[in-house]
Motif scaffolding. Structure first.
Motif, mmCIF file in Angstrom:
data_model
loop_
_atom_site.group_PDB
_atom_site.id
_atom_site.type_symbol
_atom_site.label_atom_id
_atom_site.label_comp_id
_atom_site.label_asym_id
_atom_site.label_seq_id
_atom_site.Cartn_x
_atom_site.Cartn_y
_atom_site.Cartn_z
ATOM 1 N N LEU A 47 0.830 -1.206 0.000
ATOM 2 C CA LEU A 47 0.000 0.000 0.000
ATOM 3 C C LEU A 47 0.863 1.254 0.000
ATOM 4 C CD1 LEU A 47 -2.718 1.427 0.160
ATOM 5 C CD2 LEU A 47 -2.693 1.079 2.643
ATOM 6 N N VAL A 48 1.924 1.263 0.795
ATOM 7 C CA VAL A 48 2.810 2.429 0.858
ATOM 8 C C VAL A 48 3.497 2.643 -0.491
ATOM 9 C CG1 VAL A 48 4.821 3.446 1.986
ATOM 10 C CG2 VAL A 48 3.172 2.146 3.338
ATOM 11 N N PHE A 49 4.009 1.573 -1.083
ATOM 12 C CA PHE A 49 4.695 1.660 -2.369
ATOM 13 C C PHE A 49 3.752 2.173 -3.449
ATOM 14 C CE2 PHE A 49 5.949 -0.229 -6.445
ATOM 15 C CZ PHE A 49 7.267 0.183 -6.543
ATOM 16 N N LEU A 50 2.562 1.600 -3.552
ATOM 17 C CA LEU A 50 1.621 2.017 -4.593
ATOM 18 C C LEU A 50 1.079 3.419 -4.339
ATOM 19 C CD1 LEU A 50 -0.390 -1.253 -5.344
ATOM 20 C CD2 LEU A 50 1.398 -0.174 -6.709
ATOM 21 N N THR A 51 1.039 3.833 -3.085
ATOM 22 C CA THR A 51 0.654 5.216 -2.792
ATOM 23 C C THR A 51 1.649 6.172 -3.428
ATOM 24 O OG1 THR A 51 -0.431 4.624 -0.703
ATOM 25 C CG2 THR A 51 0.275 6.916 -0.967
ATOM 26 N N GLY A 52 2.955 5.834 -3.334
ATOM 27 C CA GLY A 52 3.963 6.650 -3.988
ATOM 28 C C GLY A 52 3.810 6.656 -5.499
ATOM 29 N N VAL A 53 3.533 5.471 -6.081
ATOM 30 C CA VAL A 53 3.332 5.365 -7.527
ATOM 31 C C VAL A 53 2.161 6.230 -7.969
ATOM 32 C CG1 VAL A 53 2.695 3.811 -9.412
ATOM 33 C CG2 VAL A 53 4.315 3.041 -7.670
ATOM 34 N N LEU A 165 7.633 4.627 0.173
ATOM 35 C CA LEU A 165 6.827 5.606 -0.548
ATOM 36 C C LEU A 165 7.645 6.328 -1.612
ATOM 37 C CD1 LEU A 165 3.949 7.657 0.707
ATOM 38 C CD2 LEU A 165 5.704 8.880 -0.553
ATOM 39 N N LEU A 166 8.864 6.754 -1.281
ATOM 40 C CA LEU A 166 9.701 7.448 -2.260
ATOM 41 C C LEU A 166 10.110 6.526 -3.404
ATOM 42 C CD1 LEU A 166 12.046 9.653 -0.034
ATOM 43 C CD2 LEU A 166 9.994 10.329 -1.296
ATOM 44 N N LEU A 167 10.368 5.262 -3.081
ATOM 45 C CA LEU A 167 10.717 4.316 -4.132
ATOM 46 C C LEU A 167 9.553 4.155 -5.106
ATOM 47 C CD1 LEU A 167 13.068 2.540 -5.017
ATOM 48 C CD2 LEU A 167 12.027 0.660 -3.753
ATOM 49 N N GLY A 168 8.335 4.079 -4.564
ATOM 50 C CA GLY A 168 7.166 4.006 -5.433
ATOM 51 C C GLY A 168 6.997 5.263 -6.269
ATOM 52 N N TYR A 169 7.241 6.410 -5.655
ATOM 53 C CA TYR A 169 7.080 7.681 -6.363
ATOM 54 C C TYR A 169 8.035 7.775 -7.547
ATOM 55 C CZ TYR A 169 6.589 12.720 -7.070
ATOM 56 O OH TYR A 169 6.359 13.967 -7.612
ATOM 57 N N PHE A 170 9.307 7.451 -7.310
ATOM 58 C CA PHE A 170 10.290 7.573 -8.380
ATOM 59 C C PHE A 170 10.209 6.414 -9.370
ATOM 60 C CE2 PHE A 170 12.251 10.223 -5.001
ATOM 61 C CZ PHE A 170 12.242 11.422 -5.706
#
Length: 219
Positions: A47-53, A165-170
Motif C-alpha cells: 500500500l505504501v509503495f503504490l501510494t507513492g506510484v 513511498l519514495l521508491l514508489g514515487y520515483f
C-alpha cells in the motif's frame, strides 16, 4: 456476495484503497496495520509503495510532501496506539492464571526476551507482516520503557514508510507498471535495510568464521 467481495477489496486491495478511498483511507489502513491487533491481514508495504506510484501519476490530489507526512504519521501513530493498548491490556494478561491458552512461564520468558531484544524486535519486525502489527502491543505488554519505544518507533517508521513511498514515487516516473515488480522491490529494500540492523544479533563466532573464509578465498 458481490457486495461483500467489493467491501473486502476496499480494505485489502491496495489499488482499491488508493483509488476509491483516497489519502484518508490509506492513512486509516496504515494506522491499523501498524498496531491494531485485528488488522493483521491489511496491506502494508504494498500500500505504501503504490501510494507513492499513484501520487506521481496524479491519481492522488495531494503533493508528495503531504502524502509522505500522512503516511508517516499513520505508521508512527499506529505503533504508538499498539504500545498504549499493550500497556493497558498487558496488566490484565499478566494477572491471568494458567490456562490452555495462557501460561505464566511463557509470559515470563516473553517478558525477558523483550527486555533483552525488544529494541531489535521493533526495528526488524517493521518489515514482517503480522509481527509489524503485534510488536508494539507486546512491547507495551511486557514493559518496554515509553521513551525507548517511541525513539525506536521513530527510527523504524523513518526506515519503513519513507523508503517505500519514495521508491514508489520515483519508480512511477521511470518504470512502466511498477506495481508488477513490487515483490522484487520489497525483497531488495528489506535486505538492504535489515543487514545493518541484524548484524549485532549475529554471533561473533559466525562473523569470525565468514571473515576467515573470505580471507582464505582471497589467498
Amino acid at each position: 456476495m458481490e457486495l461483500s467481495s467489493e467491501i473486502f477489496k476496499w480494505f485489502t486491495d491496495p489499488e482499491y484503497i488508493i483509488l476509491y478511498g483516497g489519502l484518508a483511507l490509506i492513512s486509516a489502513i496504515i494506522f491499523a496495520e501498524n498496531g491494531v491487533f485485528f488488522a493483521l491481514l491489511l496491506p502494508g508495504e504494498s500500500l505504501v509503495f503504490l501510494t507513492g506510484v499513484f501520487c506521481h501519476m496524479g491519481l492522488l490530489p495531494h503533493s508528495l510532501p503531504v502524502t509522505l507526512l500522512a503516511v508517516y504519521a499513520a505508521a508512527f501513530g499506529g505503533h504508538q496506539f499498539g504500545y498504549y493498548f499493550g500497556v493497558r491490556s498487558g496488566q490484565w494478561l499478566l494477572r491471568q492464571e494458567d490456562s490452555y491458552l495462557i501460561k505464566r512461564k511463557h509470559l515470563a520468558l516473553a517478558r525477558a526476551y523483550y527486555r533483552k531484544y525488544g529494541v531489535w524486535t521493533i526495528l526488524v519486525g517493521r518489515y514482517i507482516p503480522v509481527v509489524r502489527t503485534l510488536a508494539p502491543i507486546l512491547a507495551g505488554s511486557f514493559g518496554m520503557k515509553h521513551s525507548v519505544f517511541t525513539l525506536y518507533n521513530f527510527i523504524s517508521t523513518t526506515l519503513w514508510a519513507i523508503p517505500f513511498l519514495l521508491l514508489g514515487y520515483f519508480a512511477g516516473a521511470v518504470v512502466p507498471n511498477p506495481q508488477r515488480y513490487l515483490p522484487l522491490v520489497f525483497i531488495g529494500l528489506v535486505v538492504i535495510i535489515l543487514i545493518p540492523l541484524l548484524k549485532p544479533l549475529i554471533p561473533k563466532s559466525w562473523l569470525a568464521f565468514f571473515q576467515h573464509r573470505a580471507e582464505e578465498n582471497d589467498n
